[in-house]
Write a protein that holds these residues in place. Structure first.
Motif, short mmCIF file in Angstrom:
data_model
loop_
_atom_site.label_atom_id
_atom_site.label_comp_id
_atom_site.label_asym_id
_atom_site.label_seq_id
_atom_site.Cartn_x
_atom_site.Cartn_y
_atom_site.Cartn_z
N THR A 223 4.25 0.95 -0.68
CA THR A 223 3.89 0.67 0.70
C THR A 223 3.86 2.00 1.46
N PRO A 224 3.22 2.03 2.63
CA PRO A 224 3.22 3.27 3.41
C PRO A 224 4.39 3.34 4.37
N SER A 225 5.41 2.57 4.15
CA SER A 225 6.57 2.54 5.05
C SER A 225 7.20 3.93 5.16
N PRO A 226 7.62 4.32 6.37
CA PRO A 226 8.29 5.62 6.50
C PRO A 226 9.70 5.59 5.92
N GLU A 227 10.22 4.40 5.66
CA GLU A 227 11.56 4.29 5.08
C GLU A 227 11.44 3.99 3.59
N GLY A 228 12.43 4.39 2.87
CA GLY A 228 12.43 4.11 1.45
C GLY A 228 12.25 5.37 0.63
N GLU A 229 12.20 5.18 -0.66
CA GLU A 229 12.12 6.28 -1.61
C GLU A 229 10.67 6.74 -1.78
N PRO A 230 10.34 7.99 -1.42
CA PRO A 230 8.95 8.45 -1.58
C PRO A 230 8.49 8.36 -3.04
N ALA A 231 7.28 7.91 -3.23
CA ALA A 231 6.73 7.73 -4.57
C ALA A 231 5.95 8.97 -4.98
#
Length: 187
Positions: free
Chosen positions: A165-173
């Motif tokens: 997802t393009p969410s600003p939160e979470g682990e960058p892929a």
């Protein structure tokens, strides 16, 4: 949301021997699907379930990565080689995309779908570029990257899936991180 920064919104792993409650209902309606397709459908379910927010699966894409096709069909094709020829008429549902189709049926995925028949290391950069494009244009809310592996010796197929997802939160892929996840999950 910034589609240039893709994050892992969910992960899933499964083996061919498992079928969850929803897939048990789908199994009654689907005449045949290869064990690798069932494994992928379970991994897709786990990745979608792990998402921190529900997604409209009408706006989710699914990309299958890898070099293998449906296990039972591939075994029959290999057996046919020894007969001297392989007739494509005998294997109309042997496409590597068959696993994608079952997941789309089971989970109502209606976004873009694709099978990249190449090694994960080569396919992941392409899949990430596609995900950025689809998410950047607002075509989808999430992109599932899935793969399956057929272990030697007749062990059940293993599958793994990540939800981007393009969410600003979470682990960058990124390619290396995803390659590590798939390599560990698929063995």
């Amino acid at each position: 949301m910034n589609p240039d920064i893709l994050t892992v919104g969910g992960r899933g792993q499964a083996s061919g021997g498992e079928v969850g409650p929803r897939l048990a209902q789908v199994r009654r309606a689907v005449r045949y699907a290869d064990p690798s397709s069932w494994a992928m459908a379970n991994a897709v379910d786990a990745a979608l379930t792990a998402s921190p927010r529900p997604l409209d699966t009408n706006r989710v894409a699914l990309v299958n990565l890898g070099l293998q096709g449906p296990s039972e069909a591939m075994a029959q094709v290999a057996g046919s080689v020894w007969e001297g020829s392989v007739s494509p008429v005998r294997f109309p549902a042997a496409s590597p995309s068959a696993a994608v189709a079952l997941s789309c049926i089971a989970w109502g995925i209606r976004g873009p779908t694709l099978s990249l028949l190449q090694p994960l290391r080569q396919g992941l950069p392409v899949a990430l570029a596609l995900a950025r494009g689809w998410l950047g244009r607002g075509q989808v809310e999430g992109v599932l990257l899935a793969s399956f592996h057929l272990p030697a010796g007749g062990a059940p197929p293993r599958a793994a899936c990540v939800l981007l997802t393009p969410s600003p939160e979470g682990e960058p892929a990124n390619v290396e991180q995803l390659l590590g996840f798939f390599s560990t999950s698929l063995g």
